[in-house]
Motif scaffolding. Structure first.
Motif, PDB file in Angstrom:
ATOM      1  N   ILE A  39      51.981  -2.852  -1.783  1.00 39.03           N
ATOM      2  CA  ILE A  39      53.303  -2.848  -2.402  1.00 39.03           C
ATOM      3  C   ILE A  39      53.642  -4.213  -2.999  1.00 39.03           C
ATOM      4  CG2 ILE A  39      54.797  -3.585  -0.471  1.00 39.03           C
ATOM      5  CD1 ILE A  39      56.524  -1.100  -1.192  1.00 39.03           C
ATOM      6  N   PHE A  40      52.948  -5.248  -2.553  1.00 39.95           N
ATOM      7  CA  PHE A  40      53.145  -6.586  -3.113  1.00 39.95           C
ATOM      8  C   PHE A  40      52.884  -6.593  -4.617  1.00 39.95           C
ATOM      9  CE2 PHE A  40      51.198 -10.625  -4.468  1.00 39.95           C
ATOM     10  CZ  PHE A  40      52.220 -11.507  -4.164  1.00 39.95           C
ATOM     11  N   TYR A  41      51.967  -5.754  -5.092  1.00 38.61           N
ATOM     12  CA  TYR A  41      51.626  -5.746  -6.516  1.00 38.61           C
ATOM     13  C   TYR A  41      52.760  -5.199  -7.380  1.00 38.61           C
ATOM     14  CZ  TYR A  41      47.090  -6.299  -4.289  1.00 38.61           C
ATOM     15  OH  TYR A  41      46.054  -6.742  -3.503  1.00 38.61           O
ATOM     16  N   TYR A  42      53.752  -4.605  -6.759  1.00 38.12           N
ATOM     17  CA  TYR A  42      54.950  -4.148  -7.462  1.00 38.12           C
ATOM     18  C   TYR A  42      56.169  -4.991  -7.088  1.00 38.12           C
ATOM     19  CZ  TYR A  42      51.863  -0.310  -8.471  1.00 38.12           C
ATOM     20  OH  TYR A  42      50.788   0.415  -8.903  1.00 38.12           O
ATOM     21  N   HIS A  43      56.161  -5.503  -5.874  1.00 30.49           N
ATOM     22  CA  HIS A  43      57.249  -6.341  -5.395  1.00 30.49           C
ATOM     23  C   HIS A  43      57.300  -7.669  -6.155  1.00 30.49           C
ATOM     24  CE1 HIS A  43      60.171  -7.808  -2.478  1.00 30.49           C
ATOM     25  NE2 HIS A  43      59.411  -8.861  -2.219  1.00 30.49           N
ATOM     26  N   PHE A  44      56.157  -8.314  -6.290  1.00 33.26           N
ATOM     27  CA  PHE A  44      56.103  -9.601  -6.982  1.00 33.26           C
ATOM     28  C   PHE A  44      56.456  -9.492  -8.466  1.00 33.26           C
ATOM     29  CE2 PHE A  44      53.446 -12.654  -9.410  1.00 33.26           C
ATOM     30  CZ  PHE A  44      54.119 -13.819  -9.066  1.00 33.26           C
ATOM     31  N   PRO A  45      55.892  -8.539  -9.227  1.00 38.46           N
ATOM     32  CA  PRO A  45      56.298  -8.425 -10.636  1.00 38.46           C
ATOM     33  C   PRO A  45      57.780  -8.134 -10.820  1.00 38.46           C
ATOM     34  CG  PRO A  45      54.232  -7.274 -10.293  1.00 38.46           C
ATOM     35  CD  PRO A  45      54.744  -7.663  -8.937  1.00 38.46           C
ATOM     36  N   SER A  46      58.390  -7.418  -9.880  1.00 40.01           N
ATOM     37  CA  SER A  46      59.817  -7.130 -10.019  1.00 40.01           C
ATOM     38  C   SER A  46      60.646  -8.407  -9.919  1.00 40.01           C
ATOM     39  CB  SER A  46      60.260  -6.126  -8.946  1.00 40.01           C
ATOM     40  OG  SER A  46      60.193  -6.685  -7.648  1.00 40.01           O
ATOM     41  N   TRP A  47      60.272  -9.326  -9.031  1.00 46.40           N
ATOM     42  CA  TRP A  47      60.991 -10.598  -8.934  1.00 46.40           C
ATOM     43  C   TRP A  47      60.738 -11.455 -10.161  1.00 46.40           C
ATOM     44  CZ3 TRP A  47      64.534  -9.360  -6.173  1.00 46.40           C
ATOM     45  CH2 TRP A  47      64.458  -8.958  -4.847  1.00 46.40           C
ATOM     46  N   CYS A  48      59.524 -11.400 -10.696  1.00 46.70           N
ATOM     47  CA  CYS A  48      59.247 -12.151 -11.930  1.00 46.70           C
ATOM     48  C   CYS A  48      60.072 -11.601 -13.088  1.00 46.70           C
ATOM     49  CB  CYS A  48      57.754 -12.080 -12.263  1.00 46.70           C
ATOM     50  SG  CYS A  48      56.696 -12.977 -11.111  1.00 46.70           S
ATOM     51  N   GLY A  49      60.145 -10.278 -13.181  1.00 43.17           N
ATOM     52  CA  GLY A  49      60.956  -9.669 -14.230  1.00 43.17           C
ATOM     53  C   GLY A  49      62.427 -10.013 -14.088  1.00 43.17           C
ATOM     54  N   MET A  50      62.919  -9.972 -12.861  1.00 40.95           N
ATOM     55  CA  MET A  50      64.313 -10.345 -12.617  1.00 40.95           C
ATOM     56  C   MET A  50      64.573 -11.777 -13.060  1.00 40.95           C
ATOM     57  SD  MET A  50      66.241 -11.048  -9.010  1.00 40.95           S
ATOM     58  CE  MET A  50      65.500 -12.685  -8.988  1.00 40.95           C
ATOM     59  N   SER A  51      63.705 -12.698 -12.679  1.00 38.94           N
ATOM     60  CA  SER A  51      63.887 -14.109 -13.031  1.00 38.94           C
ATOM     61  C   SER A  51      63.846 -14.309 -14.535  1.00 38.94           C
ATOM     62  CB  SER A  51      62.799 -14.960 -12.356  1.00 38.94           C
ATOM     63  OG  SER A  51      62.853 -14.822 -10.951  1.00 38.94           O
ATOM     64  N   LEU A  52      62.921 -13.636 -15.210  1.00 39.36           N
ATOM     65  CA  LEU A  52      62.790 -13.778 -16.658  1.00 39.36           C
ATOM     66  C   LEU A  52      64.042 -13.281 -17.378  1.00 39.36           C
ATOM     67  CD1 LEU A  52      61.206 -14.278 -19.295  1.00 39.36           C
ATOM     68  CD2 LEU A  52      60.280 -11.950 -19.042  1.00 39.36           C
ATOM     69  N   PHE A  53      64.490 -12.085 -17.045  1.00 39.71           N
ATOM     70  CA  PHE A  53      65.586 -11.488 -17.800  1.00 39.71           C
ATOM     71  C   PHE A  53      66.935 -12.105 -17.445  1.00 39.71           C
ATOM     72  CE2 PHE A  53      62.336  -8.131 -18.190  1.00 39.71           C
ATOM     73  CZ  PHE A  53      62.237  -8.159 -19.578  1.00 39.71           C
ATOM     74  N   PHE A  54      67.103 -12.569 -16.230  1.00 39.58           N
ATOM     75  CA  PHE A  54      68.332 -13.303 -15.920  1.00 39.58           C
ATOM     76  C   PHE A  54      68.349 -14.659 -16.640  1.00 39.58           C
ATOM     77  CE2 PHE A  54      69.303 -11.035 -11.639  1.00 39.58           C
ATOM     78  CZ  PHE A  54      69.860  -9.984 -12.339  1.00 39.58           C
ATOM     79  N   ALA A  55      67.166 -15.275 -16.808  1.00 40.72           N
ATOM     80  CA  ALA A  55      67.111 -16.538 -17.555  1.00 40.72           C
ATOM     81  C   ALA A  55      67.443 -16.309 -19.029  1.00 40.72           C
ATOM     82  CB  ALA A  55      65.720 -17.165 -17.412  1.00 40.72           C
ATOM     83  N   ILE A  56      66.938 -15.221 -19.603  1.00 35.21           N
ATOM     84  CA  ILE A  56      67.277 -14.906 -20.997  1.00 35.21           C
ATOM     85  C   ILE A  56      68.764 -14.598 -21.117  1.00 35.21           C
ATOM     86  CG2 ILE A  56      66.865 -13.321 -22.915  1.00 35.21           C
ATOM     87  CD1 ILE A  56      64.025 -12.940 -21.840  1.00 35.21           C
ATOM     88  N   ASN A  57      69.307 -13.890 -20.128  1.00 31.75           N
ATOM     89  CA  ASN A  57      70.743 -13.619 -20.112  1.00 31.75           C
ATOM     90  C   ASN A  57      71.548 -14.915 -20.112  1.00 31.75           C
ATOM     91  OD1 ASN A  57      73.155 -13.447 -17.864  1.00 31.75           O
ATOM     92  ND2 ASN A  57      73.229 -11.725 -19.293  1.00 31.75           N
ATOM     93  N   LEU A  58      71.103 -15.884 -19.336  1.00 29.94           N
ATOM     94  CA  LEU A  58      71.770 -17.183 -19.300  1.00 29.94           C
ATOM     95  C   LEU A  58      71.735 -17.851 -20.670  1.00 29.94           C
ATOM     96  CD1 LEU A  58      73.045 -19.604 -17.744  1.00 29.94           C
ATOM     97  CD2 LEU A  58      70.695 -20.370 -17.292  1.00 29.94           C
ATOM     98  N   GLY A  59      70.555 -17.905 -21.279  1.00 34.53           N
ATOM     99  CA  GLY A  59      70.436 -18.533 -22.587  1.00 34.53           C
ATOM    100  C   GLY A  59      71.262 -17.827 -23.650  1.00 34.53           C
ATOM    101  N   ALA A  60      71.261 -16.493 -23.619  1.00 32.74           N
ATOM    102  CA  ALA A  60      72.043 -15.735 -24.594  1.00 32.74           C
ATOM    103  C   ALA A  60      73.537 -15.947 -24.379  1.00 32.74           C
ATOM    104  CB  ALA A  60      71.693 -14.253 -24.493  1.00 32.74           C
ATOM    105  N   SER A  61      73.964 -16.042 -23.137  1.00 32.75           N
ATOM    106  CA  SER A  61      75.379 -16.258 -22.842  1.00 32.75           C
ATOM    107  C   SER A  61      75.842 -17.629 -23.317  1.00 32.75           C
ATOM    108  CB  SER A  61      75.621 -16.102 -21.333  1.00 32.75           C
ATOM    109  OG  SER A  61      75.300 -14.795 -20.896  1.00 32.75           O
TER     110      SER A  61
END
Length: 234
Positions: A39-61
Motif C-alpha cells: 500500500i506504500f506504493y499508493y500512499h507515498f504518491p498521494s502525499w507527493c500529489g497533495m504537496s505538489l497541488f497545494f504548492a501550485i494552489n499557493l502560487g496561483a493564489s
C-alpha cells in the motif's frame, strides 16, 4: 487541445496499469510486513500529489492577489486564470490528501493494531485537510471578488501547515514511522513500483486539474457575458 488530452489520458492509464502490475506482481513482499506494505506504493504518491497541488494552489493564489487590482486587461485575464487554477489544484490536493489518510489507516490497522491515533503527524494532516475543505466550502457557497480574495488569503494560511506535516516526524516523537524516502531505508527492489505509481498518479492528477481548470474558466466567461448582457439591457 482535445487530442493532447486524449493522448495524456492514454499515457496516464498506461502508467497506472504498469504501476499496478509492478507493485502487485513484480516487487517482492516486505520481509517484515508482508504484502500489506504494498500500500506504500499508493500512499507515498498521494502525499507527493497533495504537496505538489497545494504548492501550485499557493502560487496561483499569490498571483491572483498580486494581479487582482491591476487595470490592464492582460493582468485581469491572468488573475482570473490564476484563480481558476487555484480552485482546481485545491480540489485535487484534497483528493490526494484524503487518499493518503485512507491508505495510511488501512496500513495502520494490521501493523499498529489501530486505525488511527492522534499523534503529531496525523493531527497536523487532519488540520490541513479541514482547512482546505473549508477553503473549498467558502468557494462553493460564496461568490464575487471578495470571496476570491479571502480564499486566496486562506490558501496562504493553509499552506503553512504543509511543512509542519512534513517535519512532524522529525520534530516530535510520533507513532508514525520516520522518513523512508531519501535516507536509504527503501530497498532497491521497491523503487520501480514507487516511480511507476508516482508518475501515474501525478499524471492522473494533472489530467483532472486540466479538466477542472477548463470548466472553471468557462464558468467565469459565462458569468462575465451574463454581467455584460445585464448592463446592456439596463
Amino acid at each position: 487541445m482535445k487530442l493532447f488530452r486524449w493522448l495524456w489520458l492514454a499515457l496516464t492509464l498506461g502508467l497506472l496499469a504498469n504501476g499496478f502490475r509492478v507493485a502487485m506482481f513484480v516487487v517482492p513482499p516486505d520481509k517484515d510486513q508482508g504484502d500489506i506494505a504494498r500500500i506504500f506504493y499508493y500512499h507515498f504518491p498521494s502525499w507527493c500529489g497533495m504537496s505538489l497541488f497545494f504548492a501550485i494552489n499557493l502560487g496561483a493564489s499569490i498571483t491572483y492577489l498580486a494581479l487582482r487590482n491591476k487595470t490592464q486587461i492582460n493582468a485581469q485575464i491572468w488573475a482570473l486564470k490564476a484563480d481558476s487554477l487555484a480552485l482546481a489544484t485545491a480540489e485535487m490536493g484534497v483528493v490526494f490528501c484524503t487518499i493518503g489518510m485512507v491508505t495510511g489507516s488501512i496500513w495502520a490497522r494490521p501493523v499498529w493494531g489501530i486505525w488511527w491515533t492522534w499523534d503529531a503527524r496525523l493531527t497536523s494532516i487532519t488540520v490541513l485537510w479541514l482547512i482546505y475543505v473549508a477553503y473549498l466550502l467558502l468557494r462553493q457557497f460564496a461568490s464575487g471578488p471578495q470571496m476570491q480574495t479571502l480564499a486566496a488569503v486562506m490558501s496562504i494560511f493553509a499552506y503553512i501547515d504543509v511543512p509542519i506535516v512534513y517535519m512532524s516526524t522529525r520534530w516530535w516523537r510520533t507513532q508514525h514511522p520516520g522518513p523512508v524516502i531519501g535516507n536509504g531505508k527503501l530497498d532497491a527492489s521497491m523503487w520501480p513500483a514507487v516511480w511507476w505509481n508516482l508518475a501515474g498518479w501525478l499524471a492522473w492528477g494533472i489530467f483532472v486539474v486540466s479538466l477542472r481548470y477548463a470548466a472553471e474558466q468557462r464558468h467565469k466567461l459565462a458569468e462575465q457575458r451574463a454581467a455584460l448582457q445585464s448592463l446592456e439591457a439596463a
